[in-house]
Write an enzyme that holds these catalytic residues in place. Structure first.
Site, short mmCIF file in Angstrom:
data_model
loop_
_atom_site.label_atom_id
_atom_site.label_comp_id
_atom_site.label_asym_id
_atom_site.label_seq_id
_atom_site.Cartn_x
_atom_site.Cartn_y
_atom_site.Cartn_z
CB CYS A 93 -1.05 0.10 0.99
SG CYS A 93 -2.53 1.00 0.95
CG HIS A 193 -3.26 -3.36 4.32
ND1 HIS A 193 -1.72 -2.76 4.95
CD2 HIS A 193 -3.60 -2.43 3.51
CE1 HIS A 193 -1.70 -1.42 4.38
NE2 HIS A 193 -2.79 -1.24 3.47
#
Ligand code: GLN
Length: 252
Positions: A93, A193
């Protein structure tokens, strides 16, 4: 056998259990009798990243990204050396965003990226974020894998020449991209994630293999003994079942 891993900005880039990725790699290496040595590298801390087989960086909020960027940019030459010498980079990310051209925060502040790839990340519509569980079909060298995870990002990543995979459920690089992440053989960047590796054991082993190959170029994926992963399978199945999806990629 030993695998040396640098964990960059461990103290500020760690969202939604990103550190679980390090724990998973450590555990899966240990079960095969491989020592997985982790060195944390924080802001201002001297390190030659080309000494490592794997570099990991997790996600973070806009504020943390702005704080660390001068330090990250100061390591650009060293990161290039590491890439040239086959160190593998796993970026989640916020870490993934900073390896592109730039990242534009929710407040429209433009943070210059490392520019190791052509992609860039722009601010999305006000107060809108790509949030939720995500499932993608990824292509990694000669194999395809269905990956499950969780995403939460405002940034909309565009111009991704080699996406990691095709979105099956969720958003990915942007609200309407249809594709997720970036993979070029040396850098794997993803919005997943969740954390990524505990629920995707095959990907964890793929990354372990890539890291091992730096010092042992002839090492192949099949040389890793198979290991029991009942809890990992339950976690992954729970998510796939929610959308009645098979544990099998639909890309060949
Ligand atoms: N701050 C970035 C964004 O909102 C990255 C967030 C993250 O790492 N989860 O897009």
């Amino acid at each position: 056998m030993i695998v040396k891993c640098a964990w960059m900005y461990h103290d500020i880039m760690d969202l939604y259990g990103d550190k679980g990725n390090i724990m998973t790699l450590t555990k899966r290496a240990k079960e095969r009798g491989i020592e997985f040595q982790v060195t944390t590298v924080g802001i201002g801390q001297q390190a030659d990243l080309s000494d490592f087989d794997l570099v990991f960086m997790g996600g973070g909020a806009d504020k943390e990204q702005a704080v660390l960027i001068p330090d990250l940019l100061s390591r650009k030459e060293n990161i290039q050396k590491a890439l040239d010498e086959n160190t593998f980079f796993l970026l989640i990310c916020g870490g993934y965003q900073l390896f592109g051209q730039y990242y534009e925060t929710a407040d429209h502040e433009k943070i210059e990226g490392l520019k190791f790839a052509d992609y860039y990340t722009a601010t999305g519509k006000a107060k809108s974020r790509c949030i939720g569980n995500i499932i993608i079909d990824a292509r990694l060298d000669d194999q395809t894998l269905r990956l499950v995870g969780f995403e939460n990002h405002g940034g909309q990543t565009q111009n991704v020449a080699h996406p990691l995979g095709k979105v099956v459920h969720g958003y990915g690089n942007s609200f309407d991209a249809g594709y997720e992440g970036y993979y070029d053989g040396h850098i794997l960047g993803t919005y997943l994630h969740g954390p990524l590796l505990p629920k995707n054991g095959q990907l964890a082993d793929f990354i372990l293999t890539k890291a091992i190959q730096k010092r042992n170029p002839d090492f192949t994926f099949d040389k890793l003994a198979s290991i029991d992963q009942p809890w990992e399978e339950i976690a992954r199945k729970a998510l796939l079942d929610r959308w009645k999806l098979q544990d099998k990629p639909e890309i060949s």
